[in-house]
Design an enzyme around this catalytic site. Structure first.
Site, PDB file in Angstrom:
ATOM      1  N   TYR A 205       0.800  -1.226   0.000  1.00 25.13           N
ATOM      2  CA  TYR A 205       0.000   0.000   0.000  1.00 25.13           C
ATOM      3  C   TYR A 205       0.832   1.275   0.000  1.00 25.13           C
ATOM      4  CZ  TYR A 205      -4.455  -2.281   0.899  1.00 25.13           C
ATOM      5  OH  TYR A 205      -5.597  -3.027   0.789  1.00 25.13           O
TER       6      TYR A 205
ATOM      7  N   LYS B 171       2.015 -13.910   6.109  1.00 25.98           N
ATOM      8  CA  LYS B 171       2.156 -14.915   5.054  1.00 25.98           C
ATOM      9  C   LYS B 171       3.663 -15.177   4.897  1.00 25.98           C
ATOM     10  CE  LYS B 171       0.263 -17.302   1.749  1.00 25.98           C
ATOM     11  NZ  LYS B 171      -0.411 -18.540   2.055  1.00 25.98           N
TER      12      LYS B 171
ATOM     13  N   ASP C  33      -3.840 -17.175   5.267  1.00 21.39           N
ATOM     14  CA  ASP C  33      -4.947 -17.921   4.638  1.00 21.39           C
ATOM     15  C   ASP C  33      -5.688 -18.771   5.678  1.00 21.39           C
ATOM     16  OD1 ASP C  33      -2.437 -19.814   2.769  1.00 21.39           O
ATOM     17  OD2 ASP C  33      -2.833 -19.710   4.897  1.00 21.39           O
TER      18      ASP C  33
ATOM     19  N   ASP D 248      -6.518  -5.387   5.681  1.00 23.27           N
ATOM     20  CA  ASP D 248      -7.628  -4.892   4.877  1.00 23.27           C
ATOM     21  C   ASP D 248      -8.623  -6.029   4.626  1.00 23.27           C
ATOM     22  OD1 ASP D 248      -9.099  -3.152   3.405  1.00 23.27           O
ATOM     23  OD2 ASP D 248      -7.686  -2.910   1.774  1.00 23.27           O
TER      24      ASP D 248
END
Ligand code: NAP
Length: 398
Positions: free
Chosen positions: A147, A214, A263, A287
């Site tokens: 971002y 992740k 995930d 987000d």
């Protein structure tokens, strides 16, 4: 006449009896939801002998129409000077020189934490069986990650230059027609966010903190976030918190700090929500996670948010939905998102009783099935009311 909120040298906010709080009404439905929210906030504050000296500042379309500037310098200065503020949704100007006004405000004031509490309010229609088990606070890093805006368009001279550089310097082969983005994750940015999450967990008596990442794939960015998070626990929070790896999951009366791959986390917040209390994560994961969680507890019309810098004391609280232009000025939409952002703001400045009263009155109103259109269409036997009527109904139950 109000006074300014200040930051004391020991890092706590000093809040006068009548603080000055700047607000941005917001574009589109801002004209509907802000007055409704303000009515409730004022009534709850008054109940506890307090009041807010609200000062309007301009941003978005209203600013552009009145002073020819989407984000006037005075607005930034007002937020900077008064530390705490609240805002309705803003239109993203197309070709106005801003990626987004919201992002610009966050960057200028270095509001590095995006705070998204997600909990269910009794009576709110939900797509899951046990929404009452969802009670989490997400600390989303607000300034880094993909971002940061460091990206170049496919086939542009910049992309071709970057591609050549990466190939020459690192031997990295990137397909010629690729757009390229850079994902910076720093130790500084990660640990200040993680510190805020841990401090919150301590202050609120929480028992678990999760770092969501992740890192199995992005080892030096997301993986580093996880590593720095555990280092912080060991170096600065050993008296109150312990990493899973250091206690085998038995933290005693300390806060258990663990991590979850993004995930799997998205599955587990749905299947085992009671196991999550405080979540610290990076910008993009945060987000996705906050919107997915908001859906479990009633969706976008009710999700509050705040952006804060816990070092300078700045905090801007905001509705998390957009301007919903098709409903603008119709006195129709749900004001709960901006109202609950105000509740978050009251909690942040220490007005806990007023905040608790609003939540109780909101629950009582929804419990009586007096709701705006968005909930009415999901409930049997609801009385659909206008935005302003909903606010009055809450005040009646305060
Ligand atoms: P949006 O304004 O969030 O609206 C999308 C849908 O969400 C609406 O059509 C409505 O659903 C529902 N919704 C929004 N606000 C609601 C409320 N108060 N009560 C009940 N339901 C509500 O998203 P958008 O249409 O994509 O974006 C419009 C503008 O807002 C754009 O200029 C965008 O850049 C801006 N934006 C600003 C912010 C911000 O300021 N924080 C955030 C996101 C977008 P139904 O149609 O199903 O009733």
């Amino acid at each position: 006449m109000g006074e300014k909120i200040k930051m004391s040298p020991d890092g706590t906010l000093v809040v006068p009896e009548e603080p000055v709080i700047p607000f941005i009404e917001g574009d589109g439905t801002g004209v509907d939801i802000w007055p409704a929210a303000r009515l409730v906030l004022d009534a709850a504050a008054a109940k506890h002998g307090r009041s807010v000296d609200w000062r309007e500042v301009l941003a978005g379309e209203k600013a552009y129409n009145e002073v020819g500037d989407w984000l006037p310098q005075e607005t930034i200065e007002a937020f900077d000077e008064h530390l705490i503020g609240i805002k309705g949704p803003l239109t993203t100007p197309i070709g106005g020189g801003f990626r987004s006004l919201n992002v610009a405000i966050r960057q200028i004031l270095d509001l590095y934490v995006c705070l998204r509490p997600v909990r269910w309010f009794k009576g709110v229609p939900s797509p899951v069986k046990a929404p009452e088990l969802v009670d989490m606070v997400i600390f989303r890093e607000n300034t880094e990650d993909i971002y940061a805006g460091l990206e170049v368009e496919a086939m542009s001279p910049e992309a071709l230059k970057l591609r050549t550089l990466l190939e020459d310097a690192f031997g990295w082969k990137i397909r010629e027609d690729s757009g390229i983005g850079i994902k910076p994750i720093s130790k500084t940015g990660s640990q200040r966010l993680q510190r805020a999450a841990l401090d919150y967990a301590v202050a609120k008596g929480k028992s678990r903190v999760h770092w969501v990442h992740k890192g199995n794939i992005m080892k030096f960015t997301e993986g580093a976030f996880q590593k720095w998070g555990y280092e912080l626990v060991r170096e600065e929070y050993a008296d109150v918190a312990v990493a899973w790896a250091d206690c085998g999951g038995d933290a005693g009366d300390k806060i258990l700090v663990q991590d979850a791959i993004a995930d799997i986390a998205l599955q587990q917040v749905l299947t085992r929500p009671a196991e999550f209390e405080v979540i610290g994560t990076m910008n993009l994961n945060g987000d996705y996670l906050s919107d997915a969680l908001a859906a479990q507890v009633g969706g976008i019309g009710i999700a509050p948010g705040g952006n804060a810098n816990y070092v300078t004391g700045h905090g801007i609280f905001e509705a998390t939905h957009g301007t919903a232009p098709k409903y603008a000025g119709q006195d129709k939409v749900n004001p709960s998102s901006v109202l609950l952002s105000g509740v978050l703001m009251f909690e942040h400045i220490g007005w806990q009783e007023a905040a608790d009263d609003i939540v109780a009155a909101l629950e009582a109103t929804i419990g009586d099935k007096v709701v705006t259109y968005d909930f009415a269409r999901l409930m049997d036997g609801a009385t659909e009311v206008k935005c302003s009527e909903f606010a009055h109904a809450i005040v009646d139950r305060l």
